[in-house]
Design an enzyme around this catalytic site. Structure first.
Site, PDB file in Angstrom:
ATOM      1  CE  LYS A  65       5.475 -12.510 -40.141  1.00 16.28           C
ATOM      2  NZ  LYS A  65       6.843 -12.123 -40.470  1.00 16.28           N
ATOM      3  CB  CYS A  72       7.339  -8.221 -40.855  1.00 13.51           C
ATOM      4  SG  CYS A  72       8.810  -9.267 -41.028  1.00 13.51           S
ATOM      5  CG  ASP A 124       6.887 -10.930 -37.245  1.00 17.31           C
ATOM      6  OD1 ASP A 124       5.988 -11.787 -37.174  1.00 17.31           O
ATOM      7  OD2 ASP A 124       7.584 -10.767 -38.265  1.00 17.31           O
TER       8      ASP A 124
HETATM    9  N1  TIU Z   1       9.419  -8.766 -38.446  1.00 20.24           N
HETATM   10  C1  TIU Z   1      10.268  -8.090 -39.235  1.00 20.24           C
HETATM   11  O1  TIU Z   1      10.023  -6.945 -39.605  1.00 20.24           O
HETATM   12  N2  TIU Z   1      11.453  -8.740 -39.550  1.00 20.24           N
HETATM   13  C2  TIU Z   1      12.650  -8.088 -39.768  1.00 20.24           C
HETATM   14  O2  TIU Z   1      13.648  -8.716 -40.037  1.00 20.24           O
HETATM   15  N3  TIU Z   1      12.629  -6.718 -39.623  1.00 20.24           N
HETATM   16  C3  TIU Z   1      13.717  -5.883 -39.643  1.00 20.24           C
HETATM   17  O3  TIU Z   1      13.503  -4.667 -39.666  1.00 20.24           O
HETATM   18  N4  TIU Z   1      14.926  -6.385 -39.587  1.00 20.24           N
END
Ligand code: TIU
Length: 227
Positions: free
Chosen positions: A129, A162, A24
């Site tokens: 995802k 994530c 991500d």
């Molecule tokens: N990719 C991921 O970690 N999504 C989140 O929403 N992370 C946050 O820390 N908000």
């Protein structure tokens, strides 16, 4: 066989049976105006992971290792977004609302893209995802099975959300999961630190922790037959 320096112990792995999973590293999390900022976060904190992710990507590419990039996001009609996710909290804008980088956390929008510094190379897997974990509602298990993968090196953001969820999912599925700590980052430095501690405590209760330079060292001189 290669060996990586890690906590709580060094780990032997076969590069042909390992993958680098970069979680991500999207504009929506790293740049102003995206999902991360709508939640009230200082998104500049995540930039620390970019250089180490570049180191890890360069090493994996040179070794011919399978590289997978993930992106968290939803269908434009939001049909895959649970109400519990859409409705929670008091963000400045909700998932699907318009923003300076397009609709927040929506596939196909500029904010959903991976940052330029870590752009996927041709042939690398880009995995969309809808949830926090990379296994949930994706074909990741099949992709890994097709390549005989048993070890995952995990980088990206955010450490305790994530990255953690993916490592926990992978561990329960029987993968050896190694967080590359400096190639991960969080909006909360304390959560980053403790998140890494949690993985490697109790003899490595759900994984190992290493770093991008150690990953590159481990791969020096190896070249995958799968390349
Ligand atoms: N990719 C991921 O970690 N999504 C989140 O929403 N992370 C946050 O820390 N908000």
């Amino acid at each position: 066989m290669a060996m990586i320096t890690a906590d709580p112990a060094p780990l032997a792995f076969t590069p042909d049976r390992a993958a680098l999973v970069v979680i991500d590293m999207q504009r929506d999390f790293l740049e102003p105006g995206g999902f991360g900022e709508t939640l009230g976060n200082d998104v500049s904190l995540l930039a620390a992971a970019i250089g180490p992710c570049q180191t890890a990507l360069a090493a994996a590419r040179a070794a011919g290792m399978l590289v997978i990039h993930t992106r968290e996001g939803h269908r434009p009609d939001l049909s895959d977004a649970p109400p519990a996710k859409l409705e929670r909290g008091v963000p400045s804008a909700r998932i699907g609302d318009p923003g300076p980088m397009g609709r927040i956390l929506i596939r196909g929008e500029p904010g959903h893209d991976i940052v330029d510094a870590l752009a996927p190379a041709p042939g690398e897997v880009v995995l969309d995802k809808p949830g926090k974990g990379a296994f949930h509602q994706t074909d990741l298990s099949q992709i890994l099975a097709n390549r005989g993968i048993d070890t995952l090196f995990v980088a990206g953001v955010t450490t305790e959300v994530c990255v953690h969820t993916t490592i926990r999912e992978g561990n329960d599925r029987g993968f050896r999961c190694v967080a590359l700590g400096d190639a991960c980052a969080s909006y909360f430095p304390e959560f980053h630190r403790v998140g890494l501690e949690m993985i490697k405590a109790q003899g490595g209760i759900f994984g190992w922790v290493s770093d991008a330079a150690s990953f590159a060292d481990a791969l020096k001189g190896t070249a995958s037959k799968a390349a």
